[in-house]
Design a protein around this motif. Structure first.
Motif, short mmCIF file in Angstrom:
data_model
loop_
_atom_site.label_atom_id
_atom_site.label_comp_id
_atom_site.label_asym_id
_atom_site.label_seq_id
_atom_site.Cartn_x
_atom_site.Cartn_y
_atom_site.Cartn_z
N ARG A 257 0.83 -1.22 0.00
CA ARG A 257 0.00 0.00 0.00
C ARG A 257 0.86 1.26 0.00
O ARG A 257 0.33 2.37 0.04
N GLY A 258 2.18 1.09 -0.01
CA GLY A 258 3.08 2.23 -0.04
C GLY A 258 3.48 2.73 1.33
O GLY A 258 4.15 3.77 1.45
N THR A 259 3.10 2.02 2.39
CA THR A 259 3.47 2.42 3.74
C THR A 259 4.91 2.01 4.04
O THR A 259 5.27 0.86 3.81
N PRO A 260 5.75 2.92 4.52
CA PRO A 260 7.13 2.53 4.87
C PRO A 260 7.14 1.49 5.99
O PRO A 260 6.22 1.43 6.82
N PHE A 261 8.18 0.71 6.01
CA PHE A 261 8.35 -0.27 7.08
C PHE A 261 9.12 0.40 8.22
O PHE A 261 10.32 0.67 8.09
N TYR A 262 8.43 0.66 9.33
CA TYR A 262 9.04 1.36 10.47
C TYR A 262 9.53 0.35 11.52
O TYR A 262 8.91 -0.70 11.75
N LEU A 288 10.40 -7.66 3.07
CA LEU A 288 9.69 -7.51 4.34
C LEU A 288 8.18 -7.61 4.11
O LEU A 288 7.67 -7.22 3.05
N ASP A 289 7.47 -8.11 5.13
CA ASP A 289 6.02 -8.22 5.05
C ASP A 289 5.35 -7.36 6.13
O ASP A 289 4.39 -6.66 5.87
N LEU A 290 5.88 -7.44 7.37
CA LEU A 290 5.36 -6.65 8.48
C LEU A 290 6.52 -6.22 9.37
O LEU A 290 7.47 -6.99 9.57
#
Length: 373
Positions: A257-262, A288-290
């Motif tokens: 969804r375009g959310t960076p992985f923090y 990465l997935d989550l």
């Protein structure tokens, strides 16, 4: 030089300053023995020796006398050279030589110490690392009192032990790269075989046939979709409530969804270093997935998945210290090169596969890793 015979005239001796004392002593001793022998010979009949025998003995005495003189001169020469060397070098010069040797040892020790630290879990046989550690310990103990010669020897020993570790790391990395290449080839072959076995439409516009029953390389996750979370607005820093000031996004990827992985900032920095090494070894970035998961997402996952998901407020994802890679068994599964590399090398960057998530653990998850620092 020959000893004086009957009726012979003794040549004047060279000045004492031109001959070493040892030569004078030995020459005098030879002369005394010769005179005594002649006296005895005269008493017993003196001229009983033949002319040839006497000439031979005199030649032997002359050769021995010359050897004594030469040896004495050599001793004097050695002593003179040593005295000159000491005068030229002096105490300050000797100290300078030792200082340079100690600096060379310190540099070798510093470099080898870095190699020892960075080679953890990167050699197939830890004996070479143990040998380097032993050499470093010995060098540290001896350095304070060792001579310049010994300091140079210690530096050479440290360099040799370090080279053995460097070679072992290179061999390990080469083996890992070869294993990764083989796994990539197997995965490609499996995908090609799956595509070839899939039935094709019989005519243009016909509906696609269902996928084959063998989906061994497809994702093992069958639940509803969940996504990584952005920082929590107004978060208080508790599990699942981390504010933007506590988190950092990784640089190389985002979710679908375009959310960076923090992740928590220190964990993110460590994962950046891990990914660089992973890419060098396997030829691609870590997928990465989550990563960070806020409390609301934890609640939703617990409701959908039951006990498979952690109790809300206790998840390691809620602390920003956990990642999930994609649940793709042929890419990141138990027997893949990617997992083998992560399990072997991840701890060097602070990232581990926890015991409970391993095969035989209480909740096996090949996709889950945690940052332990």
């Amino acid at each position: 030089m020959r000893p004086p015979g009957p009726g012979s005239v003794t040549a004047a001796a060279p000045p004492a300053a031109s001959r070493p004392p040892e030569a004078d002593i030995r020459r005098a001793a030879v002369t005394v023995v010769t005179v005594a022998s002649l006296a005895l010979g005269v008493t017993a009949g003196g001229w009983a020796w033949t002319v040839d025998r006497r000439a031979e003995d005199e030649a032997l005495r002359a050769a021995a006398d010359e050897r004594v003189a030469a040896a004495a001169l050599a001793v004097d020469a050695d002593r003179s050279a040593a005295a000159v060397g000491a005068a030229v070098l002096g105490t300050a010069g000797a100290a300078s030589v030792r200082t340079g040797s100690r600096a060379a040892l310190d540099a070798a020790v510093a470099q080898a110490g870095g190699t020892l630290a960075s080679s953890a879990v990167r050699v197939d046989d830890d004996a070479v690392r143990q040998a380097l550690a032993a050499v470093l310990g010995a060098a540290e103990q001896e350095a304070a009192t060792a001579s310049a010669v010994r300091l140079r020897a210690l530096a050479a020993e440290v360099a040799g032990a370090e080279r053995a570790v460097v070679d072992a790391v290179a061999a390990h990395d080469a083996a890992q790269a070869a294993q990764a290449a083989q796994a990539a080839e197997r995965a490609a072959a499996e995908r090609a075989a799956a595509a070839a076995s899939r039935p094709r439409a019989t005519s243009p516009g016909a509906p696609a046939a269902p996928a084959p029953a063998d989906r061994s390389c497809a994702t093992t996750y069958s639940g509803p979709a969940f996504y990584t979370s952005p920082p929590t607005d107004g978060g208080d820093g508790s599990n699942g409530r981390l504010p933007a000031s506590a988190l950092t996004a990784v640089s190389w990827t985002r979710d679908s969804r375009g959310t960076p992985f923090y992740l928590r900032s220190d964990a993110a920095a460590a994962l950046e270093r891990l990914n660089a090494a992973f890419r060098a070894a396997l030829g691609h970035d870590l997928a990465l997935d989550l990563t960070y998961r806020d409390l609301d997402t934890q609640v939703a996952m617990r409701a959908a998945l039951g006990s498979v998901a952690a109790v809300p407020g206790t998840s390691s994802h809620g602390t920003g210290l956990a990642i999930d890679v994609p649940e793709l068994p042929c890419t990141y599964g138990w027997d893949t090169a990617a997992r083998a590399w992560l399990v072997a090398n991840g701890p060097a960057y602070g990232w581990v596969s926890p015991a409970w998530a391993r095969q035989g653990g209480s909740n096996p998850e090949y996709w889950h890793y945690e940052y332990r620092g």
